[in-house]
Design a protein around this motif. Structure first.
Motif, PDB file in Angstrom:
ATOM      1  N   THR A 109       0.850  -1.186   0.000  1.00 44.83           N
ATOM      2  CA  THR A 109       0.000   0.000   0.000  1.00 44.83           C
ATOM      3  C   THR A 109       0.886   1.236   0.000  1.00 44.83           C
ATOM      4  OG1 THR A 109      -0.103  -0.092   2.418  1.00 44.83           O
ATOM      5  CG2 THR A 109      -1.914  -1.110   1.204  1.00 44.83           C
ATOM      6  N   ASP A 110       0.310   2.384  -0.362  1.00 36.81           N
ATOM      7  CA  ASP A 110       1.122   3.603  -0.337  1.00 36.81           C
ATOM      8  C   ASP A 110       1.416   4.043   1.091  1.00 36.81           C
ATOM      9  OD1 ASP A 110      -1.543   4.356   0.106  1.00 36.81           O
ATOM     10  OD2 ASP A 110      -1.441   6.135  -1.161  1.00 36.81           O
ATOM     11  N   ILE A 111       0.413   3.981   1.951  1.00 41.26           N
ATOM     12  CA  ILE A 111       0.617   4.297   3.364  1.00 41.26           C
ATOM     13  C   ILE A 111       0.237   3.071   4.187  1.00 41.26           C
ATOM     14  CG2 ILE A 111       0.344   6.795   3.152  1.00 41.26           C
ATOM     15  CD1 ILE A 111      -2.579   6.469   4.000  1.00 41.26           C
ATOM     16  N   VAL A 112       0.853   2.924   5.331  1.00 37.75           N
ATOM     17  CA  VAL A 112       0.570   1.770   6.193  1.00 37.75           C
ATOM     18  C   VAL A 112      -0.128   2.184   7.479  1.00 37.75           C
ATOM     19  CG1 VAL A 112       2.471   0.422   5.259  1.00 37.75           C
ATOM     20  CG2 VAL A 112       2.879   1.861   7.256  1.00 37.75           C
ATOM     21  N   SER A 113      -0.400   3.482   7.605  1.00 38.43           N
ATOM     22  CA  SER A 113      -1.158   3.993   8.742  1.00 38.43           C
ATOM     23  C   SER A 113      -1.789   5.314   8.342  1.00 38.43           C
ATOM     24  CB  SER A 113      -0.255   4.187   9.972  1.00 38.43           C
ATOM     25  OG  SER A 113       0.696   5.220   9.741  1.00 38.43           O
ATOM     26  N   PHE A 126      -7.084   8.439   2.063  1.00 39.38           N
ATOM     27  CA  PHE A 126      -7.167   7.531   0.920  1.00 39.38           C
ATOM     28  C   PHE A 126      -6.028   6.508   1.049  1.00 39.38           C
ATOM     29  CE2 PHE A 126      -8.943  11.519  -0.810  1.00 39.38           C
ATOM     30  CZ  PHE A 126     -10.174  11.063  -1.271  1.00 39.38           C
ATOM     31  N   ILE A 127      -6.368   5.243   0.934  1.00 40.61           N
ATOM     32  CA  ILE A 127      -5.370   4.169   0.998  1.00 40.61           C
ATOM     33  C   ILE A 127      -5.324   3.504  -0.367  1.00 40.61           C
ATOM     34  CG2 ILE A 127      -4.628   2.065   2.175  1.00 40.61           C
ATOM     35  CD1 ILE A 127      -6.672   2.878   4.431  1.00 40.61           C
ATOM     36  N   THR A 128      -4.168   3.512  -1.012  1.00 40.16           N
ATOM     37  CA  THR A 128      -4.031   2.888  -2.322  1.00 40.16           C
ATOM     38  C   THR A 128      -3.415   1.508  -2.146  1.00 40.16           C
ATOM     39  OG1 THR A 128      -3.735   5.062  -3.346  1.00 40.16           O
ATOM     40  CG2 THR A 128      -3.112   3.138  -4.644  1.00 40.16           C
ATOM     41  N   ILE A 129      -4.116   0.502  -2.655  1.00 37.76           N
ATOM     42  CA  ILE A 129      -3.732  -0.907  -2.509  1.00 37.76           C
ATOM     43  C   ILE A 129      -3.286  -1.418  -3.869  1.00 37.76           C
ATOM     44  CG2 ILE A 129      -4.514  -3.199  -1.792  1.00 37.76           C
ATOM     45  CD1 ILE A 129      -6.885  -1.678  -0.360  1.00 37.76           C
ATOM     46  N   VAL A 309       6.785   9.962   3.092  1.00 35.68           N
ATOM     47  CA  VAL A 309       6.196   9.180   2.011  1.00 35.68           C
ATOM     48  C   VAL A 309       5.983  10.095   0.813  1.00 35.68           C
ATOM     49  CG1 VAL A 309       4.282   7.702   1.292  1.00 35.68           C
ATOM     50  CG2 VAL A 309       4.993   7.744   3.706  1.00 35.68           C
ATOM     51  N   ILE A 310       6.480   9.686  -0.348  1.00 30.54           N
ATOM     52  CA  ILE A 310       6.221  10.383  -1.605  1.00 30.54           C
ATOM     53  C   ILE A 310       5.503   9.387  -2.511  1.00 30.54           C
ATOM     54  CG2 ILE A 310       7.203  11.605  -3.581  1.00 30.54           C
ATOM     55  CD1 ILE A 310       7.762  13.024  -0.958  1.00 30.54           C
ATOM     56  N   GLY A 311       4.248   9.674  -2.863  1.00 29.14           N
ATOM     57  CA  GLY A 311       3.487   8.690  -3.623  1.00 29.14           C
ATOM     58  C   GLY A 311       2.530   9.295  -4.629  1.00 29.14           C
ATOM     59  N   ASN A 312       2.287   8.558  -5.696  1.00 30.67           N
ATOM     60  CA  ASN A 312       1.328   8.929  -6.735  1.00 30.67           C
ATOM     61  C   ASN A 312       1.600  10.308  -7.317  1.00 30.67           C
ATOM     62  OD1 ASN A 312      -0.917   8.459  -8.422  1.00 30.67           O
ATOM     63  ND2 ASN A 312      -2.294   9.529  -7.005  1.00 30.67           N
TER      64      ASN A 312
END
Length: 607
Positions: A109-113, A126-129, A309-312
Motif C-alpha cells: 500500500t502507499d501508506i501503512v497507517s 485515501f489508501i491505495t492498494i 512518504v512520496i506517492g502517486n
C-alpha cells in the motif's frame, strides 16, 4: 482413522453408486484410448455427472447413475479405487494439484497507517492498494480493514499501475479499526496487509482553486507546493490535486529544486506517524522543469529527516526526480517517465529502511547520456533498502539500476531487489558494485523474482565486487546483449545462483566470467539455460531445454514447460505474480510459478 474413514467410503460406494458399462482406459475421461494415468494403466468408468471426493478428482474417477445390472460387476473394482482416492485425500498429495484459480493477491500500500476520519467526506485517508487479481471493476468484491468493510471505494481497476499491477483506492471511515487489509474477489480472500488507524491531519492542495491563506481543507485547499510544510507535523498527510509545478523552491535558493524537504523548514515523521506527500487519486500532479537539478529533495543537511512518504506523483523533464536520504522514506507508486537525462530515484548518504515500490520509469535518458532510473550511490552507509514491483523500461543511455560507491567507506548492505520488470535498457539492466572511493561497497544483495531482459548493448546483470554476497534466485533473464550474467569481480562462493531461467539469443552468452571471477565464485543449482549451447560443467543440476514461455515477451510458463517442478526450495515464497510457491511437487524455475489458471492471472502491461 484413515482405515476407518476409507472403509466407510467403501461401504458408501457399495450401496449408492451404479456404474455405466462403457469403459475408458486411462486416468482421466479426456485420455485417449490406451493411454495410461499417473498411477499406471487403471480401468475407470467415464465421468458423467458428479465427482464424489477431492481424492477421486485427483485420480480422474467419477460415477454416473445408470443400471443396477452394470453396477454389480463394477462395484468391487470401483470400491478399491475409491479407497485409494480416500487415502490420497487424507494423507496428502500423491499427485500434487496446482491452483485452479489465483484469487486476489496484495503486494503493498502507499501508506501503512493513517486517520480514519477527516479529509474528504470525513472518511479519512485515501489508501491505495496494489496487487494482482482484483478484476476490472468492483462488482460484488469487498475490502475490509480489521474485519470491517471500508466506508468508501474511490477507484477499482485492473492494469492501472507500474508493471500492469491492479490498484484499488479506499477510505476506511470513522468506524475503522487497526487491523489487516483484505480484498475478497469472487468469494476468495486475499493475503493480508497491516494497516494502523491513528491520529493525524489530512490536508489538500489544489493550484487551480486554492489559496495559501486557506486552512488546507478539501473545500478550501492551499495553492503552492511549499505552503504545506509550514503546517504539517508527524502523522499528517497532504493530497495534491493535479497541477503542473515548474517553479524552483524559493526557500532553497541555489539548490535548483522544485520542492526541498529539510528539517530547517519542515517536520520529520516517525515510524508510527509518517509525513506523506501524495497525489490525489485519479488526478496526480506533475513536476517538471528541464533546468531543475532535482524535483523533490529529501535533504539532511540541517539534521536527520525520517519517515517521509512520496506517492502517486508524476515527474517529467528534469535531472534527478526524487533524491532520497535519511531513515524510513517510502517512495511508492510514482510515474517518472520521459524525464530526459538524469537519475530518476537516487539514494545517497546515511540511509536505512528505504522502500522504493511500484514506481513506473519509462523511456528516460538520452542516447549519449549515462544515468540511471534507480541509483543507490553511497556517500555513506546505504542499508536495508527494498526495491520491489517497479517497472524500469527502455532507458536511452545508462542503466536501469546501478549500485555504486563514491567515497572510501561507502557501504550498501541488506539491499533486496525483487519482482521488478527491467527491460530494454541501453547498457546493463542492473549493475551491482564498483566505487570511485577505492573500497568495496557490497554487503548482502538479494535479487529475486525479476524480469531482466533485452539490454541493448551490455549484459543483463553485472556484479563487480569480490567481497559482496549476491543471491540471485528465481529470476528470468532473457535476450540481454553479450551475456545474461556478467561477473566482473566476485569472490569464491559469493554468488548464489539458483532456480533462474537464462535464455540467450543468437550471438549472446549465458555467462561471462571476467579475470576477477571464476566458476568457483558461483554456488549454483537448478538453473535452466537455453539458446547458447549446453549447460556449463559447473552448473549443478542444470536444465538445458526450451523453457516454453507463453509468448514472445510473456515469460509465464506453458503447460509442459521443463521449468515446472524442477527448482529447489528457496526463500522466494511467492512468484512475480504473487502466487504462492510451490504450486506442485517442487518450486518452478524462473520468475513465474505455473498454475493451471495461468490465463486468469496474466495481467496486461501498465497504461
Amino acid at each position: 482413522m484413515i482405515s476407518a474413514l476409507c472403509g466407510l467410503y467403501e461401504r458408501v460406494a457399495a450401496t449408492i453408486f451404479f456404474i455405466r458399462p462403457e469403459r475408458r482406459i486411462g486416468g482421466h475421461p479426456s485420455s485417449p484410448a490406451g493411454s495410461g494415468s499417473r498411477m499406471g494403466r487403471i480401468e475407470v468408468h467415464r465421468i458423467r455427472t458428479i465427482q464424489v471426493t477431492i481424492g477421486m478428482a485427483r485420480l480422474g474417477i467419477g460415477v454416473v447413475t445408470e443400471t443396477p445390472a452394470a453396477a454389480a460387476g463394477a462395484r468391487s473394482r470401483f470400491s478399491r479405487l475409491l479407497v485409494l482416492a480416500c487415502a490420497v485425500t487424507l494423507v496428502g498429495s500423491i499427485i500434487p494439484a496446482r491452483a485452479q484459480t489465483a484469487g486476489p493477491r496484495l503486494f503493498f500500500t502507499d501508506i501503512v497507517s493513517g486517520p480514519s476520519s477527516g479529509g474528504q467526506n470525513n472518511l479519512g485517508a485515501f489508501i491505495t492498494i496494489y496487487g494482482e487479481g482484483f478484476g476490472a471493476a468492483q462488482g460484488s468484491s469487498t475490502v475490509t480493514i480489521g474485519g470491517r468493510p471500508v466506508a468508501g471505494v474511490t477507484s477499482w481497476g485492473q492494469n492501472k499501475a507500474a508493471r500492469g499491477l491492479d490498484r484499488i483506492v479506499v477510505q476506511p471511515g470513522p468506524g475503522a479499526a487497526t487491523g489487516n487489509i483484505v480484498v475478497t474477489v469472487g468469494g476468495q480472500a486475499s493475503n493480508a496487509l497491516p494497516f494502523t488507524v491513528r491520529a493525524g491531519n489530512i490536508y489538500f492542495l489544489n493550484p487551480a482553486t486554492g489559496d495559501d491563506g486557506n486552512p488546507g481543507t478539501y473545500a478550501q485547499p492551499w495553492a503552492t507546493i511549499w505552503r504545506p510544510r509550514q503546517s504539517m507535523v508527524a502523522g499528517d498527510i497532504l493530497y495534491v490535486v493535479g497541477g503542473t509545478f515548474t517553479q524552483m523552491d524559493p526557500d532553497a535558493p541555489g539548490w535548483d529544486t522544485l520542492l526541498m524537504l529539510d528539517t530547517s523548514f519542515c517536520a520529520s515523521g516517525t515510524a508510527s506517524a509518517p509525513v506523506a506527500y501524495l497525489g490525489y487519486p485519479g488526478k496526480p500532479p506533475l513536476f517538471k522543469n528541464a533546468s531543475a537539478r532535482r524535483g523533490i529533495y529529501l535533504n539532511q543537511d540541517s539534521g536527520p529527516l525520517s519517515h517521509i512518504v512520496i506517492g502517486n506523483m508524476r515527474f517529467g523533464l528534469m535531472d534527478e526526480a526524487i533524491l532520497v536520504t535519511g531513515v524510513g522514506q517510502r517512495i511508492v507508486g510514482n510515474d517518472l517517465s520521459n524525464g530526459g537525462e538524469g537519475n530518476k530515484i537516487g539514494v545517497f548518504g546515511d540511509t536505512s529502511a528505504i522502500k522504493i515500490l511500484g514506481n513506473r520509469m519509462r523511456s528516460n535518458g538520452t542516447p549519449t547520456g549515462k544515468s540511471y532510473d534507480i541509483y543507490v550511490q553511497g556517500f555513506g552507509i546505504n542499508r536495508d533498502i527494498e526495491v520491489g514491483w517497479n517497472e524500469l523500461r527502455n532507458r536511452r543511455g545508462g542503466r536501469s539500476m546501478q549500485v555504486f560507491g563514491h567515497v572510501a567507506g561507502d557501504r550498501v548492505d541488506k539491499l533486496v531487489i525483487h519482482d521488478n520488470v527491467m527491460v530494454g535498457c541501453e547498457l546493463n539492466n542492473i549493475v551491482l558494485g564498483g566505487s570511485d572511493g577505492g573500497t568495496e561497497i557490497l554487503g548482502t544483495v538479494t535479487v529475486t523474482g525479476n524480469i531482466i531482459a533485452g539490454s541493448r548493448s551490455a549484459e543483463g546483470l553485472r556484479v563487480n565486487d569480490p567481497q559482496g554476497r549476491v543471491i540471485i534466485e528465481n529470476n528470468t533473464l532473457y535476450g540481454n546483449a553479450v551475456a545474461q550474467l556478467y561477473l566482473e569481480r566476485a569472490g569464491a562462493k559469493r554468488i548464489t545462483l539458483r532456480n533462474n531461467i537464462i535464455v540467450a539469443k543468437a550471438g549472446q552468452q549465458y555467462y561471462e566470467l571476467d579475470a576477477g571471477s571464476s566458476s568457483s565464485s558461483i554456488v549454483s543449482a537448478n538453473n535452466l539455460v537455453f539458446g547458447a549451447g549446453p549447460c556449463a560443467g559447473w552448473d549443478k543440476s542444470c536444465i538445458n531445454e526450451d523453457p516454453l514461455f507463453a509468448g514472445a515477451s510473456d515469460y509465464h510458463l506453458k503447460s509442459g514447460s521443463p521449468a515446472i517442478d524442477r527448482g529447489v526450495a528457496t526463500s522466494v515464497s511467492r512468484d512475480h505474480d504473487g502466487i504462492a510457491r510451490p504450486q506442485g511437487a517442487a518450486f518452478d524455475v524462473g520468475a513465474y510459478e505455473y498454475t493451471a489458471a495461468g490465463a486468469l492471472i496474466r495481467d496486461g502491461p501498465s497504461p
